[in-house]
Design a protein around this motif. Structure first.
Motif, short mmCIF file in Angstrom:
data_model
loop_
_atom_site.label_atom_id
_atom_site.label_comp_id
_atom_site.label_asym_id
_atom_site.label_seq_id
_atom_site.Cartn_x
_atom_site.Cartn_y
_atom_site.Cartn_z
N ASP A 156 5.12 -90.57 -58.25
CA ASP A 156 4.66 -91.03 -56.94
C ASP A 156 3.75 -90.02 -56.25
O ASP A 156 3.22 -90.30 -55.17
CB ASP A 156 5.86 -91.33 -56.03
CG ASP A 156 6.77 -92.40 -56.60
OD1 ASP A 156 6.24 -93.37 -57.17
OD2 ASP A 156 8.00 -92.27 -56.47
N THR A 158 0.66 -87.59 -55.15
CA THR A 158 -0.80 -87.62 -55.14
C THR A 158 -1.33 -86.48 -56.00
O THR A 158 -0.57 -85.59 -56.41
CB THR A 158 -1.33 -87.47 -53.71
OG1 THR A 158 -0.98 -86.15 -53.24
CG2 THR A 158 -0.73 -88.52 -52.78
N ASP A 159 -2.62 -86.50 -56.27
CA ASP A 159 -3.21 -85.42 -57.06
C ASP A 159 -2.98 -84.07 -56.39
O ASP A 159 -2.72 -83.07 -57.07
CB ASP A 159 -4.71 -85.67 -57.26
CG ASP A 159 -4.99 -86.83 -58.19
OD1 ASP A 159 -4.06 -87.22 -58.94
OD2 ASP A 159 -6.12 -87.35 -58.18
N GLU A 160 -3.07 -84.04 -55.06
CA GLU A 160 -2.85 -82.79 -54.33
C GLU A 160 -1.39 -82.35 -54.44
O GLU A 160 -1.10 -81.17 -54.65
CB GLU A 160 -3.25 -82.96 -52.86
CG GLU A 160 -3.12 -81.68 -52.05
CD GLU A 160 -3.55 -81.87 -50.60
OE1 GLU A 160 -3.49 -80.90 -49.83
OE2 GLU A 160 -3.94 -83.00 -50.23
N GLN A 161 -0.47 -83.30 -54.31
CA GLN A 161 0.95 -82.96 -54.39
C GLN A 161 1.34 -82.50 -55.79
O GLN A 161 2.24 -81.67 -55.95
CB GLN A 161 1.79 -84.17 -53.98
CG GLN A 161 1.71 -84.47 -52.49
CD GLN A 161 2.33 -85.81 -52.13
OE1 GLN A 161 2.45 -86.70 -52.97
NE2 GLN A 161 2.71 -85.97 -50.87
#
Length: 336
Positions: A156, A158-161
């Motif tokens: 779940d 994001t690319d940043e997370q």
């Protein structure tokens, strides 16, 4: 009172053996033993183990050592902790640590230091975390200036997370009263229709409670095994840690091929361990010995300057300066 709930109900289908997953061995001991030992070293007053698959195997192993609770259906980690409600309600003062019986490398220092932080920050829940080089597949910790905002699962994120390297170990400290209340608010409105313990964090934050995270210095606290390859990786990590410990204390290894030393073994400085040697149980080896190659020694006391070559010994005493082998078997209760 500070106590612990150990989740040990898993089957481990990919292990392909009729054994509860926490009972598979790492360096000669069940994974559950590693977790129990860490809790006992941290002086937690009471421990409850949640059983499930082949529960009688675990209960027989535990004996009267601690309490157990039975999870008849595996409906998630939150559901597993719900089965311990009578254990939790028996003493609601203090805090409860929830941890996994198949993650063997939790250590007493992490338990003690995370509890200290948990109490100091007045947290309802404190997640034990670790920073790892490759966080792929793990839940990422979302931090705020005053604590944490939650845990986002890898699928779940994001690319940043996904760039976050601090991950969830699956271990949590709760104020016991808060844990009892939070368990009553967990739902199963998800794809798996299971009750997830991680949901307690969002519930705590939404009810004006504080949630925090403690990052362990030991990155191995997150390690577990879902199959035989993972179990081999755990054994390799444990074996390497034990060898490093002995080398730090002055034990020599010219080559570590085939050497397995259980963590309860004690070895004196100046002793050399040669390839193919297996040391088990409560074996104690003196200084300046040469052990190996190809020795199996279990629960023995070996004096200083002994030389043992291609032999096996069990529950016996070998005195200073003894030279034994090759191709000798020393049976139980002998003195050489």
């Amino acid at each position: 009172m500070n106590k612990a709930v150990i989740l040990a109900g898993g089957q481990g289908k990919r292990m392909k053996a009729p054994i509860p997953k926490p009972m598979f061995h790492v360096l000669g001991e069940p994974m559950l033993e590693w977790v129990l030992g860490a809790c006992e070293q941290a002086k937690l007053q009471k421990i409850c183990v949640v059983t499930g698959y082949e529960a009688e195997q675990i209960k027989a192993y535990l004996g009267d050592r601690c309490e157990t609770a039975y999870q008849a259906e595996r409906l998630g980690t939150g559901h597993a902790v719900m089965q311990t409600m009578s254990f939790l309600e028996a003493d609601t003062d203090g805090n409860t640590l929830v941890l996994c019986g198949d993650a063997p490398f939790i250590d007493s220092e992490t338990i003690e230091n995370s509890l200290e932080r948990h109490i100091a920050e007045h947290n309802a829940v404190t997640v034990i975390t670790a920073n790892v080089a490759d966080p792929s597949g793990y839940g990422r910790i979302l931090r705020t200036d005053s604590g944490i905002a939650g845990i986002v699962e890898d699928k779940d994120a994001t690319d940043e997370q996904k760039l976050i390297t601090e991950i969830n170990s699956g271990c949590y400290w709760f104020r016991t009263l808060d844990l009892i209340e939070l368990l009553g608010k967990i739902g199963n409105d998800n794809a798996q229709q299971e009750y997830y313990l991680t949901d307690t964090i969002a519930i705590a934050l939404n009810t004006n409670r504080r949630a925090g995270a403690f990052c362990s210095k030991n990155p191995d606290v997150v390690l577990g095994a879902n199959d035989r390859k993972g179990l081999l990786a755990l054994n390799t990590a444990a074996r390497t840690a034990v060898l490093n410990h002995h080398m730090t204390n002055g034990v020599g290894f010219s080559c570590t091929d085939g050497i397995i030393i259980e963590r309860s073994v004690k070895i004196g400085a100046g002793t050399e361990i040669l390839p193919g040697t297996i040391l088990r149980g409560n074996t104690v080896i003196g200084e300046n010995c040469v052990i190996g190659p190809n020795c199996v020694i279990e629960d023995c006391e070996i004096g200083n300057a002994a030389k043992l070559n291609t032999m096996q010994a069990y529950q016996s005493k070998i005195c200073d300066g003894a030279e034994i082998g090759p191709f000798e078997l020393i049976r139980e209760n002998k003195k050489i």
